[in-house]
Scaffold this motif. Sequence first.
Motif, mmCIF file in Angstrom:
data_model
loop_
_atom_site.group_PDB
_atom_site.id
_atom_site.type_symbol
_atom_site.label_atom_id
_atom_site.label_comp_id
_atom_site.label_asym_id
_atom_site.label_seq_id
_atom_site.Cartn_x
_atom_site.Cartn_y
_atom_site.Cartn_z
ATOM 1 N N TYR A 57 -35.512 -6.421 56.913
ATOM 2 C CA TYR A 57 -36.051 -6.277 55.552
ATOM 3 C C TYR A 57 -37.499 -5.799 55.561
ATOM 4 O O TYR A 57 -38.217 -5.947 54.583
ATOM 5 C CB TYR A 57 -35.931 -7.611 54.810
ATOM 6 C CG TYR A 57 -34.494 -7.990 54.565
ATOM 7 C CD1 TYR A 57 -33.820 -7.540 53.432
ATOM 8 C CD2 TYR A 57 -33.780 -8.740 55.499
ATOM 9 C CE1 TYR A 57 -32.482 -7.852 53.231
ATOM 10 C CE2 TYR A 57 -32.444 -9.052 55.301
ATOM 11 C CZ TYR A 57 -31.800 -8.603 54.174
ATOM 12 O OH TYR A 57 -30.482 -8.900 53.969
ATOM 13 N N GLN A 58 -37.903 -5.215 56.684
ATOM 14 C CA GLN A 58 -39.263 -4.708 56.803
ATOM 15 C C GLN A 58 -39.262 -3.268 57.283
ATOM 16 O O GLN A 58 -38.350 -2.834 57.993
ATOM 17 C CB GLN A 58 -40.075 -5.568 57.784
ATOM 18 C CG GLN A 58 -40.310 -6.987 57.313
ATOM 19 C CD GLN A 58 -41.044 -7.805 58.357
ATOM 20 O OE1 GLN A 58 -40.781 -7.702 59.554
ATOM 21 N NE2 GLN A 58 -41.992 -8.620 57.915
ATOM 22 N N GLU A 59 -40.312 -2.553 56.895
ATOM 23 C CA GLU A 59 -40.578 -1.228 57.437
ATOM 24 C C GLU A 59 -41.770 -1.340 58.383
ATOM 25 O O GLU A 59 -42.775 -1.994 58.056
ATOM 26 C CB GLU A 59 -40.922 -0.235 56.316
ATOM 27 C CG GLU A 59 -39.820 -0.021 55.298
ATOM 28 C CD GLU A 59 -38.714 0.895 55.785
ATOM 29 O OE1 GLU A 59 -38.690 1.222 56.991
ATOM 30 O OE2 GLU A 59 -37.872 1.282 54.959
ATOM 31 N N THR A 60 -41.663 -0.735 59.542
ATOM 32 C CA THR A 60 -42.774 -0.715 60.479
ATOM 33 C C THR A 60 -43.674 0.480 60.185
ATOM 34 O O THR A 60 -43.197 1.608 60.057
ATOM 35 C CB THR A 60 -42.267 -0.634 61.928
ATOM 36 O OG1 THR A 60 -41.468 -1.781 62.203
ATOM 37 C CG2 THR A 60 -43.421 -0.586 62.914
ATOM 38 N N ARG A 61 -44.975 0.207 60.026
ATOM 39 C CA ARG A 61 -45.943 1.277 59.775
ATOM 40 C C ARG A 61 -47.080 1.140 60.791
ATOM 41 O O ARG A 61 -47.324 0.062 61.329
ATOM 42 C CB ARG A 61 -46.507 1.164 58.364
ATOM 43 C CG ARG A 61 -45.458 1.295 57.275
ATOM 44 C CD ARG A 61 -46.107 1.164 55.902
ATOM 45 N NE ARG A 61 -47.053 2.235 55.662
ATOM 46 C CZ ARG A 61 -47.832 2.315 54.573
ATOM 47 N NH1 ARG A 61 -47.773 1.353 53.661
ATOM 48 N NH2 ARG A 61 -48.660 3.314 54.399
ATOM 49 N N TYR A 62 -47.753 2.267 61.039
ATOM 50 C CA TYR A 62 -48.947 2.139 61.870
ATOM 51 C C TYR A 62 -50.046 3.047 61.330
ATOM 52 O O TYR A 62 -49.797 4.059 60.673
ATOM 53 C CB TYR A 62 -48.630 2.419 63.324
ATOM 54 C CG TYR A 62 -48.678 3.864 63.760
ATOM 55 C CD1 TYR A 62 -49.879 4.410 64.270
ATOM 56 C CD2 TYR A 62 -47.561 4.681 63.732
ATOM 57 C CE1 TYR A 62 -49.937 5.723 64.692
ATOM 58 C CE2 TYR A 62 -47.605 5.991 64.162
ATOM 59 C CZ TYR A 62 -48.785 6.513 64.641
ATOM 60 O OH TYR A 62 -48.838 7.829 65.057
ATOM 61 N N TYR A 63 -51.268 2.624 61.619
ATOM 62 C CA TYR A 63 -52.452 3.403 61.251
ATOM 63 C C TYR A 63 -53.121 3.881 62.542
ATOM 64 O O TYR A 63 -53.343 3.089 63.464
ATOM 65 C CB TYR A 63 -53.445 2.548 60.456
ATOM 66 C CG TYR A 63 -52.827 1.800 59.303
ATOM 67 C CD1 TYR A 63 -52.019 2.439 58.374
ATOM 68 C CD2 TYR A 63 -53.031 0.418 59.154
ATOM 69 C CE1 TYR A 63 -51.437 1.743 57.318
ATOM 70 C CE2 TYR A 63 -52.458 -0.274 58.110
ATOM 71 C CZ TYR A 63 -51.656 0.389 57.199
ATOM 72 O OH TYR A 63 -51.073 -0.304 56.168
ATOM 73 N N SER A 64 -53.388 5.142 62.612
ATOM 74 C CA SER A 64 -54.129 5.703 63.735
ATOM 75 C C SER A 64 -55.582 5.870 63.287
ATOM 76 O O SER A 64 -55.875 6.659 62.380
ATOM 77 C CB SER A 64 -53.531 7.062 64.141
ATOM 78 O OG SER A 64 -54.201 7.577 65.274
ATOM 79 N N VAL A 65 -56.474 5.086 63.894
ATOM 80 C CA VAL A 65 -57.842 4.973 63.392
ATOM 81 C C VAL A 65 -58.835 5.511 64.412
ATOM 82 O O VAL A 65 -58.792 5.155 65.596
ATOM 83 C CB VAL A 65 -58.185 3.492 63.090
ATOM 84 C CG1 VAL A 65 -59.583 3.358 62.524
ATOM 85 C CG2 VAL A 65 -57.153 2.906 62.131
ATOM 86 N N GLU A 66 -59.702 6.368 63.956
ATOM 87 C CA GLU A 66 -60.820 6.837 64.783
ATOM 88 C C GLU A 66 -62.024 5.951 64.484
ATOM 89 O O GLU A 66 -62.576 5.972 63.381
ATOM 90 C CB GLU A 66 -61.159 8.317 64.465
ATOM 91 C CG GLU A 66 -62.140 8.935 65.420
ATOM 92 C CD GLU A 66 -61.538 9.137 66.810
ATOM 93 O OE1 GLU A 66 -62.194 8.728 67.780
ATOM 94 O OE2 GLU A 66 -60.410 9.654 66.898
ATOM 95 N N LEU A 67 -62.390 5.137 65.416
ATOM 96 C CA LEU A 67 -63.519 4.232 65.224
ATOM 97 C C LEU A 67 -64.811 4.994 65.478
ATOM 98 O O LEU A 67 -65.084 5.448 66.595
ATOM 99 C CB LEU A 67 -63.410 3.039 66.165
ATOM 100 C CG LEU A 67 -62.174 2.140 65.954
ATOM 101 C CD1 LEU A 67 -62.188 1.001 66.960
ATOM 102 C CD2 LEU A 67 -62.156 1.586 64.541
ATOM 103 N N ILE A 68 -65.594 5.168 64.433
ATOM 104 C CA ILE A 68 -66.824 5.958 64.542
ATOM 105 C C ILE A 68 -68.033 5.024 64.486
ATOM 106 O O ILE A 68 -68.123 4.154 63.637
ATOM 107 C CB ILE A 68 -66.909 6.981 63.373
ATOM 108 C CG1 ILE A 68 -65.707 7.941 63.462
ATOM 109 C CG2 ILE A 68 -68.216 7.762 63.441
ATOM 110 C CD1 ILE A 68 -65.636 8.894 62.319
#
Length: 460
Positions: free
Chosen positions: A449-460
């Motif tokens: 009952y879940q969708e897997t999501r991800y964030y690709s983050v550039e840490l500046i």
Amino acid sequence: MTATFDVLDPATRAVLAQVPDQTAADARAAVDAAAAAFPAWAATAPRVRAEVLRKAYELMVADTDRLAALISAENGKSQADARAEVAYAAEFFRWFSEEAVRSEGDYSTAPASGATTIVTHQPVGVAALATPWNFPAAMATRKIAPALAAGCTVVLKPAAETPLTALAVAEILTAAGVPDGVVNLVTTTDAAGVVTAWLEDDRVRKISFTGSTPVGRTLMRQAADRVVNASMELGGNAPFIVTADADLDAAVAGAMIAKFRNGGQACTAANRFYVHEDVAEEFVARFGKAVEALRVGPATDADNEIGPLIHERAAAGVRLKIEEAVAAGARIAHQGTAPDDAHYVAPTVLVDVAPDAAILQDEIFGPVAPIVTWRDEADMVRMANDTDYGLAAYLFAGRLQDALRLADRIEAGMVGINRGLVSDPSAPFGGVKQSGTGREGAREGLREYQETRYYSVELI
């Protein structure tokens, strides 16, 4: 005026209640409510959702007597089976109350780019649930609990034969603090029309169905049109294997549970018995004695262990399978007694069953145990796997090493090793081949009952 339909006691055919016979328009209205409630429920803190589910568990356990009586009345199963179902059904609320607060994510560094990856899980949205009549409480809670734990809202269509239990579960959820619109029931005799209305609605993002494989195939085709997330718990044809060195007392005790729980009306029921020829005579004698001792009759008598089948058509189909098996060469070795009533089938043990007999091809869904003998292990494994289904299997062997080695060769999603029960809320319930897709229970049940999501983050 809203149309209604009768809910019948299969033991007496007495009308227990009348419930609304809702339509596709009602189904769409249920989605309206679920969609409106979804943002707030999804944003509710996991701990709050967990406490609601825990309260539902406590209320359900406290209401065991009433719920068990209701299940026995509309389903026909014995009081002991009904009480066991209530305990099992309630446990899904407790299990997923604990899983609701453990929806972990991930935080890592991508090896190639060096970017930071954050993985999270979010509720899929409005979930459409369709449940069968054979476990009217457990099949509802097994779907509702993980959906609510994940933050989804639901629309539920219980089986027309057993809607009263689902209505009682919904009342418990309301009493536990589930907000309006989060759980919505549609009672109907037009199952196809209601579920089709849901699958055609863009707001429905999940379908979870428990029932027959032919219906499951149809729903999967419909779900494919909108690429809806689909979980299907479908038919079974479970083998029950006894090796030459098995503990026969344990094997008989396991067989009585695996075959006769709910009168054999379970997708996990042992359907085909493969007993090594060295112990076949002794197993049949012990098993047959236990079968002949089974008490069959209405659940109003607490001593009865098997009730009527769900309706006369089902009972007639099971009796026909026995007649055809005997005509093809099988022999009734042991048989219990049953009331002289069209809804009952006497518990039956068949021997001299050919490995390719018709009765071994499909679910019996009744209290009949056909037994095939074997000597060569490779032949036995081939026979056990010679089916389109792969939900459950049962294996009794003297050495655990042999049992585990054999279990690896059996094509089934669940294997009971030296025990006749495989269902547990903490374990991933589901099958392979045409027994379905997805899993219910355990951590896997929440992920459905879940969708897997991800964030690709550039840490500046």
